[in-house]
Design an enzyme around this catalytic site. Structure first.
Site, PDB file in Angstrom:
ATOM      1  N   ASP A 443       0.829  -1.204   0.000  1.00  0.00           N
ATOM      2  CA  ASP A 443       0.000   0.000   0.000  1.00  0.00           C
ATOM      3  C   ASP A 443       0.868   1.261   0.000  1.00  0.00           C
ATOM      4  OD1 ASP A 443      -2.315   1.516   0.171  1.00  0.00           O
ATOM      5  OD2 ASP A 443      -3.127   0.411   1.883  1.00  0.00           O
ATOM      6  N   ASP A 509     -10.611   1.843  -3.635  1.00  0.00           N
ATOM      7  CA  ASP A 509     -11.111   1.570  -2.288  1.00  0.00           C
ATOM      8  C   ASP A 509     -12.628   1.512  -2.261  1.00  0.00           C
ATOM      9  OD1 ASP A 509      -8.875   1.108  -0.844  1.00  0.00           O
ATOM     10  OD2 ASP A 509      -8.760   3.085   0.094  1.00  0.00           O
TER      11      ASP A 509
HETATM   12  C1  DGJ Z   1      -5.887   1.744   1.837  1.00  0.00           C
HETATM   13  C2  DGJ Z   1      -6.219   0.524   1.051  1.00  0.00           C
HETATM   14  O1  DGJ Z   1      -6.638   0.841  -0.216  1.00  0.00           O
HETATM   15  C3  DGJ Z   1      -7.255  -0.276   1.823  1.00  0.00           C
HETATM   16  O2  DGJ Z   1      -7.689  -1.373   1.077  1.00  0.00           O
HETATM   17  C4  DGJ Z   1      -6.643  -0.702   3.123  1.00  0.00           C
HETATM   18  O3  DGJ Z   1      -5.574  -1.559   2.875  1.00  0.00           O
HETATM   19  C5  DGJ Z   1      -6.183   0.506   3.905  1.00  0.00           C
HETATM   20  N1  DGJ Z   1      -5.344   1.359   3.131  1.00  0.00           N
HETATM   21  C6  DGJ Z   1      -5.457   0.084   5.127  1.00  0.00           C
HETATM   22  O4  DGJ Z   1      -4.893   1.133   5.789  1.00  0.00           O
END
Ligand code: DGJ
Length: 705
Positions: A443, A509
């Site tokens: 991430d 997301d």
């Molecule tokens: C952003 C990601 O896109 C989410 O899926 C998740 O992993 C969060 N960060 C976790 O902090």
């Protein structure tokens, strides 16, 4: 003039160079067939325009790396300087290495300017045109590169533009505009690819669509600052260009040092589907492209967030396995101090309080149920509230003593500092070596702002991007079986640079299926379905509050690399059974979806979209007809099912565990049972579509008889 013809089965590129100059693109488009040397000379001659009043006395046609020395006053090319002058080199080509029918490398030099340029142009076997340049400072004094942006000329008949933009939760939103005089510049200075990245910048003939028109598109394969632009000037060719966007003073070449641009990719085709197909074929042709069926995964993020509890996570694993899940991913929250998103980034040790026996018990539990195990990292980040920041404040990216504004309560770890890089590499490697981890979700949750090395104040995005690639490559080399997902607050890092080193992207997301219909549609201009993470969420979407039937959520997600992101302990037994039906369905069709050609119908009514995947040999296809809103016209009338073999006969039947959604008015041709039709009818005449309630979809399986 020297002319070279690069070609594949359906694309030709003709490069023409005048005298010892760098080559220009005289043709990039439909294949031209066999051309003799004399034909090429003539082609070069007929593509030179007249000189008109009050312009330079030579025709101005930008080479792939133009400078003002060519008379070019448009964008792109090389801009740089020395404190002593020499700002516009005139390169003379010394050597042309025509490595194969489709690869050529030009070595050029300007001795007076103290610069050498190596320009590589390739036409890949999939028909992608790609180019990159390497500039070397052969002088004694430092040379600062301000910009090195390769330029691809496109024909004047490309009069419309389509590019993508977006934000967190709404990535890859299309925007169209006329390709007018002036510059359409898409620059991302976010230090990561960005949710608003253009991804694809396309120019095309009037009203081009997924299936129609001629389209030329570019993509910059880079995960840091970058720009792509389309420019039409009154005094020269229309161009598409793209490269890295360098911060002031970021690339200063000492004597003998070089700077290399990222690859600039160009894809030409009849319609956007053809443009996308080249990228898909290219990615699928990588040696490291996953060959195993893409495992259906469960990601625990929207189920538990930071609330890590072994018993609850094991229960989730049990229910996931029962539903047919094959990979279980533990997301953010497992490491020291990470009880919420304000602390812990950088402390890559399993949190002893939450996980007193380490991750072993959960991993064993997951593996015992036949699932792979995945783990989340965010290696390039640091919270001020972490042991790492307390020990090494100098590793935080900052312009000096003052820190940049925080974003998600975090700062950026400077991987261009060797000790910081080695530390992160060692920590991730230690976790991957201690535990049986099959998959990493990588991430990156903030833009880089004032991203500089603290001790010197020097901008460091370029070096950070290179260090990120090195880190990925090193970890892959140490753990060859590991698969990696590229995530940046959802789809903030989707580009061909990172995809050289990763196996899928987290597309967004938002797992609201309605939002996903559009996000996946446009992400698929670059990314094939098997690399595009698509999850089935809870009935009420966490990011929008919308409610959708499972059939709509699942019918949307099955087209990608399927995952579940839903607290299954809160689902009813009936819902879990329905989910299991969808997972089984996906497992039955994924071989088709993950190898076939992605197609889109250009339906005139925006209320109804048509997309599908057709097997490479045309023997099988799955289509979705989706009512994304209510239409003004009802019923929505005929849809075309593109990509089928016109000469074949197909059986068309309703597919998927949910069948026909409640409330649908079906056209008589599809009821009561399967219909048999020639491909030409399905593709060219079309068939009447059902009238669906909004936010519902119908799946059709089309099988050659
Ligand atoms: C952003 C990601 O896109 C989410 O899926 C998740 O992993 C969060 N960060 C976790 O902090």
């Amino acid at each position: 003039m020297r002319a070279l013809h690069l070609r594949t089965a359906d694309v030709s590129v003709v490069l023409v160079a005048a005298g010892t100059g760098l080559p220009r693109i005289a043709h990039w488009g439909a294949v031209l067939g066999e051309l003799s040397a004399a034909d090429l000379d003539e082609l070069a001659r007929v593509t030179v325009p007249p000189v008109v009043s009050n312009t330079p006395d030579v025709p101005v046609q930008p080479s792939i790396v133009p400078t003002q020395a060519e008379g070019w006053l448009g964008s792109g090319g090389l801009r740089g300087h020395r404190d002593t002058g020499w700002t516009t080199p005139r390169f003379a080509v010394r050597d042309v290495a025509h490595e194969s029918e489709s690869v050529v490398e030009y070595d050029a030099i300007d001795e007076g300017a103290g610069l050498a340029l190596r320009l590589r142009v390739e036409l890949t076997r999939e028909g992608l045109l790609r180019t990159r340049a390497r500039l070397t400072n052969t002088g004694e004094l430092p040379y600062t590169v301000d910009e090195l942006t390769p330029v691809l000329a496109v024909p004047a008949r490309a009069t419309e533009l389509l590019d993508l933009t977006g934000r967190h939760l709404r990535e890859r939103s299309p925007q169209r505009s006329p390709f007018t005089l002036g510059t359409h510049l898409r620059e991302s200075l976010r230090g990561r690819t960005g949710h608003d990245a253009s991804t694809i910048l396309a120019a095309g003939t009037p009203a081009f669509g997924f299936r129609s028109g001629e389209v030329w598109a570019v993509h910059v394969a880079w995960s840091g600052n970058h720009r792509a632009l389309a420019e039409r000037v009154p005094f020269g060719d229309a161009i598409l260009a793209g490269g890295e966007a360098l911060l002031p003073g970021e690339v200063r070449l000492a004597a003998g040092e070089s700077y290399q641009t990222p690859w600039l990719y160009g894809s030409y085709g009849a319609g956007l589907d053809a443009v996308a197909a080249r990228f898909h074929a290219f990615l699928r042709g990588r040696a490291q492209h996953p060959s195993s069926p893409r495992p259906v995964l469960l990601n625990v993020w929207e189920a538990v967030y930071f609330d890590h509890d072994l018993a609850a996570l094991e229960r989730l694993a049990d229910l996931a396995a029962e539903a047919g899940v094959e990979r279980y991913v533990l997301d953010d929250g497992w490491f020291r101090h990470r009880r919420d998103d304000t602390a812990g980034l950088g402390d890559w040790y399993v949190d002893e309080g939450v996980w007193p026996d380490g991750l072993g018990p959960l991993i064993d539990h997951v593996h015992a149920r036949g699932m792979q195990f995945g783990l989340w990292f965010e290696p390039e980040m640091i919270n001020l509230d972490s042991d790492l920041a307390r020990e090494h404040p100098e590793w935080i990216m900052a312009p000096g003593d003052r820190l940049p504004v925080e974003s998600r309560s975090q700062q950026v770890l400077n991987l261009s500092i060797p000790a910081a890089y080695e530390h992160v590499l060692a920590r991730i490697d230690a976790i991957l070596s201690e535990y049986a981890i099959d998959y990493v979700k990588w991430d990156h949750n903030r833009d880089l702002i004032e991203a500089a090395t603290r001790a010197t104040g020097a901008a460091a995005v370029h070096e950070q991007t290179l260090a990120f690639y090195r880190l990925l490559a090193e970890l892959r080399q140490r753990h060859p079986a590991l698969e990696i997902e590229s995530c940046a607050s959802g789809g903030g890092r989707v580009d061909l640079g990172v995809l050289e080193l990763t196996d899928r992207v987290w597309t967004s997301d938002t797992i609201d299926a309605l939002e996903r219909q559009q996000i996946q549609r446009y992400t698929s201009l670059l990314v094939p379905p098997e690399m595009m993470g698509a999850h089935i969420g809870a009935e009420r979407a966490h990011t929008t509050g919308r409610r959708h039937d499972l059939a709509f959520r699942a019918g949307t997600a099955v087209f990608g690399h399927l995952g579940i992101e839903w607290d299954l302990t809160e689902a009813t037994a009936g819902q879990r059974e329905e989910l299991a039906g969808w997972i089984a369905f996906h497992r039955g069709v994924r071989a088709l979806l993950h190898t076939g050609a992605v197609v889109h119908g250009d339906h005139p009514d925006p209320a109804l979209t048509v997309h599908g995947v057709v097997a490479p040999d045309g023997s099988d296809a799955l289509f979705a007809l989706t009512a994304v809103t209510t239409g003004v016209a009802a019923p929505p009338r005929r849809v075309l099912l593109p990509g089928l073999d016109p000469a074949a006969r197909y059986r068309v039947e309703i597919a998927g565990p949910a069948g026909v959604p409640a409330g649908t008015r079906m056209p008589p041709w599809l009821t009561p049972g399967p219909a048999v039709l020639p491909g030409a009818v399905l593709t060219t005449v079309g068939v009447e579509a059902p009238a669906l309630f909004p936010e519902q979809l119908l799946l059709l399986r089309v099988t050659r008889i």
